[in-house]
Design a protein around this motif. Structure first.
Motif, PDB file in Angstrom:
ATOM      1  N   TYR A 151      -3.472 -12.075  48.786  1.00  0.00           N
ATOM      2  CA  TYR A 151      -3.296 -11.945  50.234  1.00  0.00           C
ATOM      3  C   TYR A 151      -3.466 -13.277  50.963  1.00  0.00           C
ATOM      4  O   TYR A 151      -4.299 -13.412  51.856  1.00  0.00           O
ATOM      5  N   PHE A 152      -2.631 -14.245  50.601  1.00  0.00           N
ATOM      6  CA  PHE A 152      -2.573 -15.472  51.398  1.00  0.00           C
ATOM      7  C   PHE A 152      -2.145 -15.127  52.820  1.00  0.00           C
ATOM      8  O   PHE A 152      -2.648 -15.675  53.800  1.00  0.00           O
ATOM      9  N   LEU A 153      -1.192 -14.233  52.919  1.00  0.00           N
ATOM     10  CA  LEU A 153      -0.782 -13.635  54.195  1.00  0.00           C
ATOM     11  C   LEU A 153      -0.653 -12.138  53.970  1.00  0.00           C
ATOM     12  O   LEU A 153      -0.655 -11.666  52.825  1.00  0.00           O
ATOM     13  N   GLN A 176       0.852 -20.108  47.095  1.00  0.00           N
ATOM     14  CA  GLN A 176       0.197 -19.087  47.905  1.00  0.00           C
ATOM     15  C   GLN A 176      -0.563 -18.072  47.053  1.00  0.00           C
ATOM     16  O   GLN A 176      -1.044 -17.071  47.572  1.00  0.00           O
ATOM     17  N   ALA A 177      -0.670 -18.322  45.747  1.00  0.00           N
ATOM     18  CA  ALA A 177      -1.117 -17.253  44.856  1.00  0.00           C
ATOM     19  C   ALA A 177      -2.293 -17.621  43.963  1.00  0.00           C
ATOM     20  O   ALA A 177      -2.509 -16.964  42.947  1.00  0.00           O
ATOM     21  N   LEU A 178      -3.076 -18.644  44.314  1.00  0.00           N
ATOM     22  CA  LEU A 178      -4.282 -18.901  43.548  1.00  0.00           C
ATOM     23  C   LEU A 178      -5.238 -17.722  43.741  1.00  0.00           C
ATOM     24  O   LEU A 178      -5.574 -17.363  44.862  1.00  0.00           O
ATOM     25  N   GLY A 179      -5.642 -17.105  42.641  1.00  0.00           N
ATOM     26  CA  GLY A 179      -6.486 -15.921  42.727  1.00  0.00           C
ATOM     27  C   GLY A 179      -5.721 -14.629  42.539  1.00  0.00           C
ATOM     28  O   GLY A 179      -6.329 -13.561  42.379  1.00  0.00           O
ATOM     29  N   ALA A 180      -4.390 -14.681  42.547  1.00  0.00           N
ATOM     30  CA  ALA A 180      -3.570 -13.498  42.302  1.00  0.00           C
ATOM     31  C   ALA A 180      -3.316 -13.350  40.802  1.00  0.00           C
ATOM     32  O   ALA A 180      -3.309 -14.335  40.061  1.00  0.00           O
ATOM     33  N   SER A 224       3.285 -14.828  49.781  1.00  0.00           N
ATOM     34  CA  SER A 224       2.122 -14.318  50.509  1.00  0.00           C
ATOM     35  C   SER A 224       0.955 -13.953  49.591  1.00  0.00           C
ATOM     36  O   SER A 224       0.066 -13.214  49.990  1.00  0.00           O
ATOM     37  N   GLY A 225       0.970 -14.469  48.369  1.00  0.00           N
ATOM     38  CA  GLY A 225      -0.083 -14.140  47.417  1.00  0.00           C
ATOM     39  C   GLY A 225       0.240 -12.944  46.549  1.00  0.00           C
ATOM     40  O   GLY A 225      -0.530 -12.596  45.653  1.00  0.00           O
ATOM     41  N   THR A 226       1.383 -12.291  46.797  1.00  0.00           N
ATOM     42  CA  THR A 226       1.802 -11.157  45.979  1.00  0.00           C
ATOM     43  C   THR A 226       2.674 -11.649  44.829  1.00  0.00           C
ATOM     44  O   THR A 226       3.644 -12.383  45.056  1.00  0.00           O
ATOM     45  N   PRO A 227       2.364 -11.265  43.598  1.00  0.00           N
ATOM     46  CA  PRO A 227       3.130 -11.770  42.455  1.00  0.00           C
ATOM     47  C   PRO A 227       4.578 -11.291  42.463  1.00  0.00           C
ATOM     48  O   PRO A 227       4.861 -10.133  42.759  1.00  0.00           O
ATOM     49  N   VAL A 228       5.467 -12.207  42.135  1.00  0.00           N
ATOM     50  CA  VAL A 228       6.847 -11.827  41.876  1.00  0.00           C
ATOM     51  C   VAL A 228       6.869 -11.050  40.558  1.00  0.00           C
ATOM     52  O   VAL A 228       5.987 -11.223  39.707  1.00  0.00           O
ATOM     53  N   ASP A 229       7.843 -10.173  40.379  1.00  0.00           N
ATOM     54  CA  ASP A 229       7.930  -9.387  39.141  1.00  0.00           C
ATOM     55  C   ASP A 229       8.462 -10.279  38.027  1.00  0.00           C
ATOM     56  O   ASP A 229       9.669 -10.437  37.849  1.00  0.00           O
ATOM     57  N   LEU A 230       7.541 -10.841  37.251  1.00  0.00           N
ATOM     58  CA  LEU A 230       7.884 -11.919  36.322  1.00  0.00           C
ATOM     59  C   LEU A 230       8.496 -11.464  35.007  1.00  0.00           C
ATOM     60  O   LEU A 230       9.371 -12.155  34.465  1.00  0.00           O
ATOM     61  N   ASP A 231       8.055 -10.364  34.458  1.00  0.00           N
ATOM     62  CA  ASP A 231       8.488 -10.001  33.102  1.00  0.00           C
ATOM     63  C   ASP A 231      10.009  -9.985  32.947  1.00  0.00           C
ATOM     64  O   ASP A 231      10.545 -10.601  32.017  1.00  0.00           O
ATOM     65  N   PRO A 232      10.749  -9.297  33.826  1.00  0.00           N
ATOM     66  CA  PRO A 232      12.215  -9.309  33.672  1.00  0.00           C
ATOM     67  C   PRO A 232      12.812 -10.704  33.857  1.00  0.00           C
ATOM     68  O   PRO A 232      13.791 -11.056  33.188  1.00  0.00           O
ATOM     69  N   ILE A 233      12.218 -11.499  34.757  1.00  0.00           N
ATOM     70  CA  ILE A 233      12.727 -12.860  34.984  1.00  0.00           C
ATOM     71  C   ILE A 233      12.490 -13.729  33.754  1.00  0.00           C
ATOM     72  O   ILE A 233      13.395 -14.461  33.307  1.00  0.00           O
ATOM     73  N   LEU A 234      11.293 -13.646  33.188  1.00  0.00           N
ATOM     74  CA  LEU A 234      10.986 -14.443  32.004  1.00  0.00           C
ATOM     75  C   LEU A 234      11.841 -14.005  30.822  1.00  0.00           C
ATOM     76  O   LEU A 234      12.291 -14.849  30.025  1.00  0.00           O
ATOM     77  N   ALA A 235      12.082 -12.712  30.672  1.00  0.00           N
ATOM     78  CA  ALA A 235      12.934 -12.230  29.581  1.00  0.00           C
ATOM     79  C   ALA A 235      14.343 -12.791  29.710  1.00  0.00           C
ATOM     80  O   ALA A 235      14.946 -13.244  28.721  1.00  0.00           O
ATOM     81  N   LEU A 236      14.869 -12.761  30.929  1.00  0.00           N
ATOM     82  CA  LEU A 236      16.210 -13.294  31.184  1.00  0.00           C
ATOM     83  C   LEU A 236      16.273 -14.784  30.872  1.00  0.00           C
ATOM     84  O   LEU A 236      17.180 -15.254  30.164  1.00  0.00           O
TER      85      LEU A 236
END
Length: 400
Positions: free
Chosen positions: A292-294, A162-166, A136-148
């Motif tokens: 806010y895509f949605l 859905q996240a161009l501009g986020a 919906s345009g809200t970022p996933v919590d990337l730092d822990p995922i990328l570290a893993l």
């Protein structure tokens, strides 16, 4: 109830003039052979500058973007790709067509997005890529995922359709993983009707993306470079044409203003809903920012969701749209449960892997809960405070 203002038109005379200039050029192919820049060249440069990233390869859709990004990793057939269960089916099918095996990770019950913990739970020695979606345009919590994933040397594809501009902690979504896949379809902030692009900081992956999306025809390197080889691997025609590229150029400069307007409406709605009992509104993790895509919010249970949805749809008069959350719970699709991916009932990836996969008994309790209790609202950059307040009042009325 007081009538809210009408929503503004999406396109203007400037857009029509841009289309006219493309048609008057009598050239719609994405490359020109006279040494001049094409609209596609200019669009690529514009997206690179906007994202502050080294390389962009255009594609014909968001699905094509994910397929192109995944193909560039050149993963052996029968290996596994971790995918979110709540996304568009276009986030799943590229893995099937690449002869890879999708493995579904559960999600956070409030955001509907995968986490490092849910990904960790399904990683195996066969995992060769992870796809995450900014919902919906809200970022996933990337730092822990990328570290893993970095620790295990697993590439991450950001589905940023859905996240161009986020932004995630100040950086554009789609630029933090190994590759970012974007969509430019009719519903997106920047639209070309259909279309998309892949972003990366890796030159080798960029070349593979570019080639794959152009039937593996190397149009980047000169014939005397020794690298210019035609069709030495398989690829598809996922090209973006000149009309679509010109539309992207017309729309991209408007993105910042569009996102700001959507964010003002989304943040206001989030504030108004946050105090209501049993409502968990869409939120931005940490110091990140949604485009806010949605607008998505979760309720206490399915019965409450149905009551609120009925109230929202009552006499909406086209001012907004609401639906039962993001309705794609992919592991429940019949085609997935039956593994009916190809004619004849044989799944080549499963044959090659020598392993059997049962999608009928997957337990993803958080995804099921989120799916059954969430509502998606269409946001529009033309929403005023009156629009937002009317939506919040209807939710409050339904809850009471």
């Amino acid at each position: 109830m007081t009538s809210t203002p009408p929503l503004p038109a999406r396109f203007d005379q400037k857009t029509l003039d841009v289309i006219g200039s493309v048609l008057s050029s009598n050239h719609l192919f994405y490359r020109r052979f006279d040494g001049t820049k094409s609209f596609a060249d200019e669009a690529i440069e514009a997206f690179r500058n906007h994202l502050d990233i080294d390389y962009v390869a255009t594609t014909s859709s968001g699905t094509a973007s994910i397929h192109t990004a995944l193909a560039s990793l050149e993963i052996d057939a029968g290996m596994e790709v971790v995918v979110p269960p709540i996304t568009d089916v276009g986030g799943l099918m590229p893995a099937i067509f690449q002869n890879l095996i999708p493995v579904f990770a559960d999600v956070d019950r409030d955001s509907g997005m995968v986490t490092a913990e849910t990904i960790q739970a399904v990683l195996t020695e066969h995992t060769k890529a992870v796809i995450v979606m900014h919902h919906s345009g809200t970022p996933v919590d990337l730092d822990p995922i990328l570290a893993l994933c970095n620790e295990k040397n697993i590439p991450v594809i950001e589905d940023a359709a859905q996240a161009l501009g986020a932004t995630y902690k100040g950086k554009p979504c789609g630029t933090l993983g190994t590759l970012g896949a974007f969509s430019l379809n009719h519903w997106k902030h920047v639209t070309t009707g259909e279309g998309g692009f892949v972003a990366t900081r890796d030159r080798a992956l960029f070349e593979k993306c570019h080639h794959f999306a152009d039937k593996y025809w190397d149009r980047l390197n000169s014939p005397d470079s020794g690298k210019n080889v035609k069709n030495h691997r398989i690829g598809l025609n996922y090209r973006l044409n000149e009309l679509e590229s010109a539309l992207a150029l017309d729309q991209l400069p408007r993105l910042a203003d569009l996102v700001a307007r959507r964010k003002a409406a989304g943040d206001a709605l989030r504030y108004l809903l946050a105090g209501l009992p049993g409502v968990v509104p869409q939120s931005d993790p940490g110091d990140s920012s949604s485009s806010y895509f949605l607008f998505t919010f979760r309720l206490a249970d399915n019965a409450t969701r149905e009551a609120v949805l009925e109230r929202l749809l009552l006499d909406a008069s086209g001012r907004w749209d609401a639906s039962r959350g993001y309705q794609n719970l992919l592991h429940r699709y019949p085609v997935v449960q039956q593994k009916a991916f190809f004619p004849g009932g044989v799944w080549p990836a499963e044959v090659v892997s020598g392993r059997k996969y049962d999608y009928n008994n997957i337990q993803l309790p958080n995804a099921e809960f989120y799916h059954d209790t969430s509502i998606c609202m269409t946001l529009h950059q033309g929403f005023t405070h009156e629009h937002v307040k009317e939506i919040a009042d209807r939710v409050k009325s339904a809850l009471s």
